[in-house]
Design a protein around this motif. Structure first.
Motif, PDB file in Angstrom:
ATOM      1  N   VAL A   1      25.877   6.360 -29.445  1.00  0.00           N
ATOM      2  CA  VAL A   1      25.497   4.981 -29.764  1.00  0.00           C
ATOM      3  C   VAL A   1      24.229   4.553 -29.037  1.00  0.00           C
ATOM      4  O   VAL A   1      23.592   3.580 -29.432  1.00  0.00           O
ATOM      5  CB  VAL A   1      26.642   3.984 -29.453  1.00  0.00           C
ATOM      6  CG1 VAL A   1      27.840   4.268 -30.332  1.00  0.00           C
ATOM      7  CG2 VAL A   1      27.035   4.020 -27.991  1.00  0.00           C
TER       8      VAL A   1
ATOM      9  N   LYS B   1      19.073   6.898 -30.906  1.00  0.00           N
ATOM     10  CA  LYS B   1      18.803   6.733 -32.337  1.00  0.00           C
ATOM     11  C   LYS B   1      18.670   8.062 -33.069  1.00  0.00           C
ATOM     12  O   LYS B   1      18.919   8.134 -34.269  1.00  0.00           O
ATOM     13  CB  LYS B   1      17.548   5.898 -32.541  1.00  0.00           C
ATOM     14  CG  LYS B   1      17.738   4.455 -32.135  1.00  0.00           C
ATOM     15  CD  LYS B   1      16.507   3.639 -32.414  1.00  0.00           C
ATOM     16  CE  LYS B   1      16.763   2.197 -31.968  1.00  0.00           C
ATOM     17  NZ  LYS B   1      15.688   1.307 -32.340  1.00  0.00           N
TER      18      LYS B   1
ATOM     19  N   ASN C   1      25.173   8.908 -36.362  1.00  0.00           N
ATOM     20  CA  ASN C   1      25.941   7.698 -36.097  1.00  0.00           C
ATOM     21  C   ASN C   1      27.410   8.034 -35.881  1.00  0.00           C
ATOM     22  O   ASN C   1      28.016   8.769 -36.652  1.00  0.00           O
ATOM     23  CB  ASN C   1      25.790   6.728 -37.274  1.00  0.00           C
ATOM     24  CG  ASN C   1      26.371   5.367 -36.981  1.00  0.00           C
ATOM     25  OD1 ASN C   1      26.869   5.114 -35.894  1.00  0.00           O
ATOM     26  ND2 ASN C   1      26.303   4.494 -37.957  1.00  0.00           N
TER      27      ASN C   1
END
Length: 67
Positions: A35, A38, A42
């Motif tokens: 988290v 980037k 995800n």
């Protein structure tokens, strides 16, 4: 002493001995700290989304000099 047949401790990495009835645990999970990065996949599953994951483990026994 008493003779024992069929048990030879296996020598592992860094001199570790794997004893009879030894075990290990596999705990599959997403990328740690995903988290906060980037560029990592995800790891958040939102309501209504479906998570599908397939893991396949293959194990073998390398006996070498122990047979």
């Amino acid at each position: 002493g008493k003779k024992s047949y069929g048990y030879v401790p296996l020598l592992g990495k860094k001199g570790t001995f794997y004893r009879k009835h030894g075990l290990f645990c596999l705990m599959p999970q997403n990328y740690p700290d995903a988290v906060n990065h980037k560029n990592f996949p995800n790891s958040i599953l939102n309501p209504g989304e479906v998570y599908v994951h397939k893991i396949q483990y293959k194990f073998g026994l390398l006996l070498g000099k122990y047979v």
